[in-house]
Design a protein around this motif. Structure first.
Motif, short mmCIF file in Angstrom:
data_model
loop_
_atom_site.label_atom_id
_atom_site.label_comp_id
_atom_site.label_asym_id
_atom_site.label_seq_id
_atom_site.Cartn_x
_atom_site.Cartn_y
_atom_site.Cartn_z
N LEU A 40 0.85 -1.19 0.00
CA LEU A 40 0.00 0.00 0.00
C LEU A 40 0.88 1.23 0.00
O LEU A 40 1.89 1.29 0.72
CB LEU A 40 -0.91 0.02 1.23
N ARG A 41 0.48 2.23 -0.80
CA ARG A 41 1.28 3.44 -0.90
C ARG A 41 0.43 4.69 -0.78
O ARG A 41 -0.72 4.73 -1.22
CB ARG A 41 2.04 3.47 -2.23
N GLN A 42 1.03 5.72 -0.19
CA GLN A 42 0.46 7.07 -0.16
C GLN A 42 1.60 8.03 0.13
O GLN A 42 2.33 7.86 1.12
CB GLN A 42 -0.63 7.22 0.91
N GLY A 43 1.77 9.03 -0.72
CA GLY A 43 2.88 9.95 -0.54
C GLY A 43 4.20 9.18 -0.52
O GLY A 43 4.49 8.38 -1.41
N GLY A 44 4.99 9.39 0.53
CA GLY A 44 6.24 8.65 0.68
C GLY A 44 6.13 7.48 1.63
O GLY A 44 7.15 6.98 2.11
N ILE A 45 4.90 7.01 1.92
CA ILE A 45 4.68 5.93 2.87
C ILE A 45 4.43 4.63 2.12
O ILE A 45 3.55 4.56 1.26
CB ILE A 45 3.46 6.23 3.78
N ASP A 46 5.20 3.60 2.43
CA ASP A 46 4.99 2.26 1.91
C ASP A 46 4.64 1.33 3.06
O ASP A 46 5.43 1.19 4.01
CB ASP A 46 6.24 1.73 1.21
N LEU A 47 3.47 0.71 3.01
CA LEU A 47 3.06 -0.29 3.99
C LEU A 47 2.93 -1.63 3.29
O LEU A 47 2.37 -1.73 2.20
CB LEU A 47 1.71 0.08 4.62
N VAL A 48 3.44 -2.69 3.94
CA VAL A 48 3.28 -4.05 3.44
C VAL A 48 2.43 -4.82 4.44
O VAL A 48 2.76 -4.87 5.63
CB VAL A 48 4.64 -4.74 3.25
N LEU A 49 1.32 -5.37 3.98
CA LEU A 49 0.44 -6.17 4.82
C LEU A 49 0.63 -7.64 4.44
O LEU A 49 0.38 -8.02 3.30
CB LEU A 49 -1.02 -5.77 4.62
N THR A 50 1.06 -8.45 5.40
CA THR A 50 1.37 -9.86 5.12
C THR A 50 0.52 -10.77 5.98
O THR A 50 0.47 -10.62 7.20
CB THR A 50 2.86 -10.15 5.38
N SER A 51 -0.13 -11.73 5.33
CA SER A 51 -0.89 -12.78 6.01
C SER A 51 -0.27 -14.13 5.68
O SER A 51 0.12 -14.38 4.53
CB SER A 51 -2.36 -12.79 5.58
N ALA A 52 -0.20 -15.01 6.68
CA ALA A 52 0.34 -16.35 6.46
C ALA A 52 -0.68 -17.22 5.73
O ALA A 52 -1.87 -17.18 6.03
CB ALA A 52 0.70 -16.99 7.80
N LEU A 53 -0.19 -18.01 4.78
CA LEU A 53 -1.02 -18.99 4.11
C LEU A 53 -0.69 -20.41 4.56
O LEU A 53 -1.37 -21.36 4.18
CB LEU A 53 -0.87 -18.89 2.58
N THR A 54 0.37 -20.51 5.37
CA THR A 54 0.73 -21.79 5.98
C THR A 54 1.05 -21.55 7.45
O THR A 54 1.39 -20.43 7.85
CB THR A 54 1.97 -22.42 5.31
N ALA A 55 0.94 -22.59 8.26
CA ALA A 55 1.22 -22.47 9.69
C ALA A 55 2.68 -22.19 9.97
O ALA A 55 3.03 -21.71 11.06
CB ALA A 55 0.77 -23.74 10.42
N GLU A 56 3.54 -22.49 9.00
CA GLU A 56 4.99 -22.33 9.22
C GLU A 56 5.46 -20.90 9.00
O GLU A 56 6.55 -20.53 9.45
CB GLU A 56 5.77 -23.26 8.28
N HIS A 57 4.69 -20.07 8.31
CA HIS A 57 5.15 -18.70 8.06
C HIS A 57 5.16 -17.92 9.37
O HIS A 57 4.25 -18.06 10.19
CB HIS A 57 4.26 -18.00 7.04
N PRO A 58 6.17 -17.07 9.60
CA PRO A 58 6.27 -16.31 10.85
C PRO A 58 5.03 -15.47 11.16
O PRO A 58 4.74 -15.21 12.34
CB PRO A 58 7.50 -15.42 10.64
N ALA A 59 4.30 -15.03 10.15
CA ALA A 59 3.11 -14.22 10.39
C ALA A 59 2.05 -15.00 11.15
O ALA A 59 1.26 -14.41 11.90
CB ALA A 59 2.54 -13.70 9.08
#
Length: 354
Positions: free
Chosen positions: A49-68
């Motif tokens: 996601l972007r706005q101005g000079g801001i970059d946000l990354v939203l991460t969801s796990a699709l496996t139980a092993e992912h750190p999220a």
């Protein structure tokens, strides 16, 4: 260590698409890229996601092993990584580890055509990491070869907010000094502001550390042991340890930005009228009209260089933890020392006279 600005902030969330919908609808961000099974990453879904000079990354796990998956189970949705711009990621990584940082991601080069980005990662506070990002001036490819980018939105000219001003971090009692020492030693940050805050029977210690570039700022807060538990204790209990309590986003005109955000569905904390009744007597006439501040519930404080205007959103998280701040600086480089105490006293006076 040569650290520039915040490159991006990554959130670990239960549902990246749902979180993106809220941030785009309410705050005006736009989805500009994605990572997922279709890009060769079957274990996660990430949206840029972007706005101005801001970059946000939203991460969801699709496996139980992912750190999220573990992060969201332990903390709920929240900030998992605050990435730093660096001129040489491999060198910065080696230096950080040499100075005592825990490595979490070895230097990796990402390429697509002529575009190249190098990333590495170390642990910061709690289980929040710092990704070290080396990229050129062209950010058209956020993570080349990994993230698919979308066509630029032709209507993406309106920016309600444009920069990450600072992150507020809650720490368990007794961890403030060690955390400050870590950022001074590993990243070359320095303390630019400190404050002991008493609110009734509650008390907290706060110190602000900033990178040598002046572009990355952390407000570090710990509750004072032996005092009545307060909002910092509540955050630590609900979040499950140290973490980012809120992110402050810089606006050019906070009096205009607040109503615009409210019209999109953002809910801000209200300020009692007594706060504004006493404002001019407490700190003199502010740069913005008191009537406009009262109408928008914006707070004002000052340091040696100027004034700072700020307002906090209500938390929409199920754990009532993370929230946002909108901030507008009129010359102020740090934070004033009057807002929390003045607001608390104003609330008390208003209840007495009601």
């Amino acid at each position: 260590m040569n650290i520039g600005a915040v490159d991006h902030i990554e959130f670990y969330v239960g549902d990246a698409q749902q979180s993106a919908f809220f941030l785009c609808t309410a705050f005006g961000f736009r989805v500009c890229g994605q990572i997922g099974p279709e890009t060769g990453c079957p274990d996660r879904r990430s949206l840029l996601l972007r706005q101005g000079g801001i970059d946000l990354v939203l991460t969801s796990a699709l496996t139980a092993e992912h750190p999220a998956a573990r992060y969201v189970a332990e903390h709920g949705d929240g900030v998992a990584n605050i990435a730093f711009e660096v001129p040489d990621a491999a060198q910065a990584f080696a230096l950080a580890v040499q100075r005592g940082a825990t490595p979490v991601e070895e230097p990796t080069t990402h390429r697509k055509g002529d575009c190249e980005v190098v990333t590495a990662g170390v642990l910061g506070f709690g289980d929040v990491g710092h990704r070290l990002v080396q990229r050129g001036a062209d950010r058209a490819e956020f993570l080349p070869g990994v993230m698919d980018m979308f066509a630029e939105d032709p209507d993406g000219t309106e920016h309600l907010v444009h920069t990450v001003d600072h992150a507020a971090v809650c720490l368990p009692a007794g961890q403030l000094a060690g955390t400050i020492a870590f950022y001074e030693k590993v990243f070359g940050f320095s303390v630019i502001f400190e404050e002991f805050i008493e609110v009734g029977e509650q008390a907290m210690d706060s110190q602000v550390v900033q990178s040598a570039s002046g572009k990355i700022t952390f407000t570090l807060i710990q509750p004072v042991a032996g005092r009545k538990p307060g909002q910092i204790d509540d955050f630590l209990a609900r979040h499950g340890g140290a973490g980012v309590q809120h992110l402050a986003l810089l606006a050019d005109d906070i009096v205009a930005a607040v109503p615009a955000l409210e019209s999109r569905g953002v809910r801000f904390l209200e300020t009692p009228g007594a706060y504004y009744d006493e404002l001019e007597g407490r700190m003199g006439r502010p740069d913005l009209r008191i009537e406009d501040l009262r109408r928008t519930n914006v707070l004002v404080d000052q340091d040696h260089w100027g004034q700072v205007f700020q307002i906090f959103t209500r938390s929409l998280h199920v754990r009532d933890t993370f929230f946002w701040e909108v901030i507008d600086r009129h010359g102020a480089r740090t934070f004033g020392s009057g807002n929390i105490k003045a607001l608390y006293e104003a609330v008390a006076r208003e209840k007495t006279t009601a």
